[in-house]
Design a protein around this motif. Structure first.
Motif, short mmCIF file in Angstrom:
data_model
loop_
_atom_site.label_atom_id
_atom_site.label_comp_id
_atom_site.label_asym_id
_atom_site.label_seq_id
_atom_site.Cartn_x
_atom_site.Cartn_y
_atom_site.Cartn_z
N ASP A 283 -9.02 -6.66 2.14
CA ASP A 283 -9.76 -7.70 2.85
C ASP A 283 -10.35 -8.67 1.84
N LYS B 95 -4.75 -13.46 1.86
CA LYS B 95 -3.45 -13.57 2.51
C LYS B 95 -3.50 -14.49 3.73
N PRO C 57 -3.26 -4.65 12.81
CA PRO C 57 -2.91 -4.15 14.13
C PRO C 57 -2.91 -5.30 15.13
N ARG D 116 -6.31 -2.83 18.44
CA ARG D 116 -6.99 -3.50 17.31
C ARG D 116 -8.50 -3.54 17.54
N MET E 236 -3.10 3.31 14.58
CA MET E 236 -2.38 2.25 13.84
C MET E 236 -0.87 2.39 14.05
N ARG F 206 1.86 0.12 16.02
CA ARG F 206 3.05 -0.31 15.25
C ARG F 206 4.34 0.00 16.00
N ARG G 215 0.29 -8.02 7.61
CA ARG G 215 0.19 -6.56 7.47
C ARG G 215 1.29 -5.82 8.23
N ALA H 19 -0.10 -1.10 4.97
CA ALA H 19 -1.56 -1.12 5.19
C ALA H 19 -2.07 0.26 5.58
N SER H 20 -1.27 1.03 6.31
CA SER H 20 -1.71 2.38 6.70
C SER H 20 -1.74 3.32 5.50
N TYR I 222 -4.96 1.80 3.49
CA TYR I 222 -6.29 1.97 4.10
C TYR I 222 -6.54 3.40 4.59
N GLN I 223 -5.61 3.94 5.42
CA GLN I 223 -5.84 5.28 5.95
C GLN I 223 -5.54 6.32 4.86
N PHE J 179 -13.81 -2.04 8.67
CA PHE J 179 -13.19 -1.98 7.35
C PHE J 179 -13.93 -2.89 6.37
#
Ligand code: TYD
Length: 205
Positions: free
Chosen positions: A13, A17, A41, A51, A68, A72, A94, A98-99, A102-103, A154
């Motif tokens: 973040d 982008k 999302p 989201r 997520m 997807r 994204r 990203a998963s 981030y996750q 986030f």
């Protein structure tokens, strides 16, 4: 006919982008391509509803990862795959990386679980090209705070979280150098955009 291409854009973040998405889309269309611009999302009615949940509702990390990937799956089957099948280009703000960042990196969800979900949800679909906007978390955080008065779940995370997210992104880029192009996001938007255009021309014309 032009070959269909799937391009994703990633980064922590505040890496910048979003600034580049509209100019990128405009430029790709100016090259004569039919282009679908989408995001995760999101990207579908179900995805946008999910989201809202993942950005604002507290939940455990595994639930977050599953939501997520649920979003997807809907996105892939109803938007991305049909667009590519008809020969259009797809530009996604994204995607699955990203998963993992981030996750996986951020929240510590087991890599093996994410890999299983990736196999199920994506089958053999991967972006042809992924731009990774790479920036140190401190600079990115300043940009986020300046840009938005209300921060989501986030964006509220601390520096160490984004350090792990960034490292997970870079590890993925290192594992798949042919798919990723890492952009040094500390530079001016003009310089970055010039690099994006030259990468697109070199890879796809
Ligand atoms: P983002 O693109 O940053 O939205 P915006 O800039 O418009 O607010 O995406 C929203 C957040 O969702 C972002 O903080 C990263 C997070 N995210 C995940 O944690 N996992 C994922 O798989 C995806 C796609 C996004």
């Amino acid at each position: 006919m032009h070959k269909a291409r799937f391009i994703s854009v990633e980064g922590i973040d505040g890496a910048g982008k979003s600034t580049h998405l509209a100019p990128m889309a405009q430029w790709i269309r100016a090259q004569g391509h039919d282009l679908v611009v989408t995001r995760e999302p999101g990207g579908t009615a179900l995805g946008e509803a999910l989201r809202e949940m993942v950005l604002h509702q507290p939940m455990n990390a595994d639930s977050e990862a599953l939501l997520m990937f649920a979003a997807r799956r809907e996105h892939v089957t109803t938007v991305i795959a049909p667009a590519l099948q008809r020969g259009a280009w797809v530009l996604s703000d994204r995607f699955a990386d990203a998963s993992f960042a981030y996750q996986g990196g951020g929240r510590g969800v087991a890599l093996a679980h994410l890999q299983q979900l990736e196999l199920w949800v994506l089958a053999d679909l991967q972006p042809d090209l992924t731009f990774l906007f790479d920036l140190d978390p401190a600079t990115a955080h300043q940009r986020v705070v300046q840009g938005s008065p209300v921060l989501d779940r986030f964006e509220q995370e601390r520096g160490e979280f984004f350090t792990r997210v960034r490292e997970a992104y870079l590890a993925r880029a290192q594992a798949e150098p042919q798919r990723f192009h890492v952009l040094d996001a500390l530079r001016t938007p003009e310089v970055i955009f010039a690099e994006i255009k030259s990468v697109l021309l070199a890879r796809f014309s």
